[in-house]
Design a protein around this motif. Sequence first.
Motif, PDB file in Angstrom:
ATOM      1  N   UNK A 320       0.844  -1.198   0.000  1.00  0.00           N
ATOM      2  CA  UNK A 320       0.000   0.000   0.000  1.00  0.00           C
ATOM      3  C   UNK A 320       0.882   1.252   0.000  1.00  0.00           C
ATOM      4  N   UNK A 321       1.928   1.231   0.810  1.00  0.00           N
ATOM      5  CA  UNK A 321       2.844   2.374   0.891  1.00  0.00           C
ATOM      6  C   UNK A 321       3.503   2.643  -0.459  1.00  0.00           C
ATOM      7  N   UNK A 322       3.996   1.598  -1.111  1.00  0.00           N
ATOM      8  CA  UNK A 322       4.669   1.777  -2.401  1.00  0.00           C
ATOM      9  C   UNK A 322       3.716   2.330  -3.455  1.00  0.00           C
ATOM     10  N   UNK A 323       2.501   1.815  -3.498  1.00  0.00           N
ATOM     11  CA  UNK A 323       1.523   2.296  -4.471  1.00  0.00           C
ATOM     12  C   UNK A 323       1.125   3.743  -4.169  1.00  0.00           C
ATOM     13  N   UNK A 324       1.139   4.123  -2.891  1.00  0.00           N
ATOM     14  CA  UNK A 324       0.831   5.510  -2.535  1.00  0.00           C
ATOM     15  C   UNK A 324       1.972   6.439  -2.937  1.00  0.00           C
ATOM     16  N   UNK A 325       3.202   6.020  -2.702  1.00  0.00           N
ATOM     17  CA  UNK A 325       4.357   6.826  -3.111  1.00  0.00           C
ATOM     18  C   UNK A 325       4.359   7.021  -4.626  1.00  0.00           C
ATOM     19  N   UNK A 326       3.949   5.989  -5.355  1.00  0.00           N
ATOM     20  CA  UNK A 326       3.902   6.078  -6.815  1.00  0.00           C
ATOM     21  C   UNK A 326       2.728   6.918  -7.313  1.00  0.00           C
ATOM     22  N   UNK A 327       1.802   7.270  -6.421  1.00  0.00           N
ATOM     23  CA  UNK A 327       0.673   8.090  -6.809  1.00  0.00           C
ATOM     24  C   UNK A 327      -0.562   7.320  -7.207  1.00  0.00           C
ATOM     25  N   UNK A 328      -0.486   5.987  -7.183  1.00  0.00           N
ATOM     26  CA  UNK A 328      -1.645   5.168  -7.540  1.00  0.00           C
ATOM     27  C   UNK A 328      -2.698   5.238  -6.439  1.00  0.00           C
ATOM     28  N   UNK A 330      -3.808   7.248  -2.639  1.00  0.00           N
ATOM     29  CA  UNK A 330      -3.648   8.601  -2.087  1.00  0.00           C
ATOM     30  C   UNK A 330      -2.264   8.824  -1.490  1.00  0.00           C
ATOM     31  N   UNK A 331      -1.677   9.979  -1.817  1.00  0.00           N
ATOM     32  CA  UNK A 331      -0.311  10.291  -1.382  1.00  0.00           C
ATOM     33  C   UNK A 331      -0.141  10.270   0.127  1.00  0.00           C
ATOM     34  N   UNK A 332      -1.227  10.564   0.846  1.00  0.00           N
ATOM     35  CA  UNK A 332      -1.143  10.633   2.297  1.00  0.00           C
ATOM     36  C   UNK A 332      -0.705   9.300   2.892  1.00  0.00           C
ATOM     37  N   UNK A 333      -0.967   8.189   2.192  1.00  0.00           N
ATOM     38  CA  UNK A 333      -0.580   6.858   2.689  1.00  0.00           C
ATOM     39  C   UNK A 333       0.885   6.550   2.408  1.00  0.00           C
ATOM     40  N   UNK A 334       1.539   7.392   1.624  1.00  0.00           N
ATOM     41  CA  UNK A 334       2.940   7.164   1.257  1.00  0.00           C
ATOM     42  C   UNK A 334       3.913   7.995   2.064  1.00  0.00           C
ATOM     43  N   UNK A 335       3.500   8.405   3.260  1.00  0.00           N
ATOM     44  CA  UNK A 335       4.364   9.193   4.141  1.00  0.00           C
ATOM     45  C   UNK A 335       4.717   8.356   5.369  1.00  0.00           C
ATOM     46  N   UNK A 336       6.008   8.263   5.667  1.00  0.00           N
ATOM     47  CA  UNK A 336       6.451   7.476   6.809  1.00  0.00           C
ATOM     48  C   UNK A 336       6.306   8.261   8.107  1.00  0.00           C
ATOM     49  N   UNK A 337       6.264   7.559   9.211  1.00  0.00           N
ATOM     50  CA  UNK A 337       6.164   8.197  10.522  1.00  0.00           C
ATOM     51  C   UNK A 337       7.453   8.983  10.797  1.00  0.00           C
ATOM     52  N   UNK A 338       7.358  10.228  11.256  1.00  0.00           N
ATOM     53  CA  UNK A 338       8.562  11.046  11.445  1.00  0.00           C
ATOM     54  C   UNK A 338       9.516  10.521  12.514  1.00  0.00           C
ATOM     55  N   UNK A 339       9.007   9.792  13.482  1.00  0.00           N
ATOM     56  CA  UNK A 339       9.864   9.256  14.545  1.00  0.00           C
ATOM     57  C   UNK A 339      10.239   7.797  14.314  1.00  0.00           C
ATOM     58  N   UNK A 340       9.265   6.980  13.931  1.00  0.00           N
ATOM     59  CA  UNK A 340       9.498   5.536  13.805  1.00  0.00           C
ATOM     60  C   UNK A 340      10.006   5.133  12.424  1.00  0.00           C
ATOM     61  N   UNK A 343       5.811   2.844   7.812  1.00  0.00           N
ATOM     62  CA  UNK A 343       4.644   3.240   7.011  1.00  0.00           C
ATOM     63  C   UNK A 343       3.383   3.217   7.866  1.00  0.00           C
ATOM     64  N   UNK A 344       3.342   4.054   8.891  1.00  0.00           N
ATOM     65  CA  UNK A 344       2.306   3.989   9.922  1.00  0.00           C
ATOM     66  C   UNK A 344       0.909   4.262   9.370  1.00  0.00           C
ATOM     67  N   UNK A 345       0.794   5.235   8.460  1.00  0.00           N
ATOM     68  CA  UNK A 345      -0.528   5.554   7.918  1.00  0.00           C
ATOM     69  C   UNK A 345      -1.053   4.401   7.068  1.00  0.00           C
ATOM     70  N   UNK A 346      -0.184   3.833   6.269  1.00  0.00           N
ATOM     71  CA  UNK A 346      -0.587   2.685   5.454  1.00  0.00           C
ATOM     72  C   UNK A 346      -0.951   1.508   6.345  1.00  0.00           C
ATOM     73  N   UNK A 347      -0.212   1.347   7.456  1.00  0.00           N
ATOM     74  CA  UNK A 347      -0.479   0.233   8.365  1.00  0.00           C
ATOM     75  C   UNK A 347      -1.842   0.365   9.028  1.00  0.00           C
ATOM     76  N   UNK A 348      -2.181   1.567   9.484  1.00  0.00           N
ATOM     77  CA  UNK A 348      -3.490   1.779  10.096  1.00  0.00           C
ATOM     78  C   UNK A 348      -4.603   1.522   9.082  1.00  0.00           C
ATOM     79  N   UNK A 349      -4.379   1.965   7.853  1.00  0.00           N
ATOM     80  CA  UNK A 349      -5.369   1.741   6.795  1.00  0.00           C
ATOM     81  C   UNK A 349      -5.572   0.257   6.548  1.00  0.00           C
ATOM     82  N   UNK A 350      -4.475  -0.490   6.473  1.00  0.00           N
ATOM     83  CA  UNK A 350      -4.558  -1.938   6.252  1.00  0.00           C
ATOM     84  C   UNK A 350      -5.298  -2.603   7.408  1.00  0.00           C
TER      85      UNK A 350
END
Length: 479
Positions: A320-328, A330-340, A343-350
């Motif tokens: 999910x993260x890779x497809x989000x980074x590629x733009x397929x 939503x881009x919001x899912x392709x952003x990693x957690x600033x501390x950890x 792919x926290x947003x993609x993980x919550x979505x999954x």
Amino acid sequence: MAETMMATQDAAPSLKGELGALDIALATLAYAGPLTGTAGYITYIIGYGNGLGAPLTFIAVMIAFLLFSVGYSAQARFVPNPGAFYAYITAGIGRSHGLGSSFLILGSYLSIGVGFYGFAGIITKQFVENFFGPLPLEWWAYSLIYWAAVGTLAYFHVAISAKVLGVLLVAEVAVVFFFDFLVMSSGGREGISLQPLSLDAFTSGQLGIAFIFGAALFCGFEATAIYREETRDPERTIPRATYAVVLFIGIFYAITSWALITALGNSKAVELSLADPSNAFFNVAKEFGGKILFDLVSVLLLTSTFAAHLSIQNVTTRYVYSLAVDGVFPKVLGVAHPCHASPSRASVTVSCVYLVLTGLLVFTGLSAEQIYSWFAGLASFSILLAMTVTSISAFVYFRRNPTADVSAWQGIIAPALSSVALAIMVALGVYNFASLINGSQSLANIMLALITSTYVIGFLYAGYLRRAKPEVFAKIGRQ
């Protein structure tokens, strides 16, 4: 304004890490669930597949997957893009096929996750009721516990998951090998026999079903490449981890299936596996190891299932993260957690998608057994199909991009041989799909149509992106 937004996206946190070959191998092997495979798959191969030929089945499948790994590992050196199968298929046979395969693979991981939540509910309910008696709780209530624990761990950096998975994996492998030692040192019920290692045993019964169930226990080893962005020296780490995982799985299950046949007795192994495939291993574990081994195996089956869930969630999340980074996606899912750096947003979505899908299946009235058998079988076949396409793409890639750094064996011969071997398994899977999902032929046809539709939808969507969003189309597979 557009330039500012682009700069912000480029500056967004990304995945990073220092995982080594052992970390990746442990995280990947957890997907195979050594104890889950021993208790839940081997007896099906013995009972419904080629009987006493199970050990050689694993050796044969291991050889096919080693051939696959040659081209797969070679391509990993020249396609430094995350996304594993998705990236390699895109590089080999084009963006449309790459996106189609990514939808197929993502669908397969969602299926296996849902299927495993059914399995987790079954075994946990049985375990609790064996110790405390009947309780007024449905199986899905136990599955929710797994869901919460897996979702929490998967939110953080994969290094944390790798440590947890490593501990659990070592424990379950140790107890299975202890079982193997107890059986083989005692000679089992009828003495140690070389018949399970004979060609006659290997070619007996339903070899096609044996191949499909055997291959299912290898599926998921593409995770060695899915963690590329979080890996130290990926050009060396990924091939090492890939070969180590394939060799371990093949040898482990070959030895353990021989020990299980010996424990059951050659003359009774098929009959007992057919009569009670879910409990055959537990029965002989108690016979040869006593109540202590039986209780230990029962507990570790729960942790094995949890480890498999965590591995599945991690891999699904990175797709999910890779497809989000590629733009397929939503881009919001392709952003990693600033501390950890996860792919926290993609993980919550999954996690939410798994909860909704499993809830819908429960609402429709499907039993836990149906959810597990239908969707685990669907996922195993889908991943095998994706591997076949990946192998073909490696062959095409090196034919189009000859390089002195890759031998004819790595770039042409091994990918060609693995493509043929995997295509045969896919054909056998289609022929035996009803048995694979333990359902009717009508249900099998519907599920095969669903598998095909995921690929077609991805392929057609790529065509839409080519026309309407060429900048997104150009980024498919991070090309």
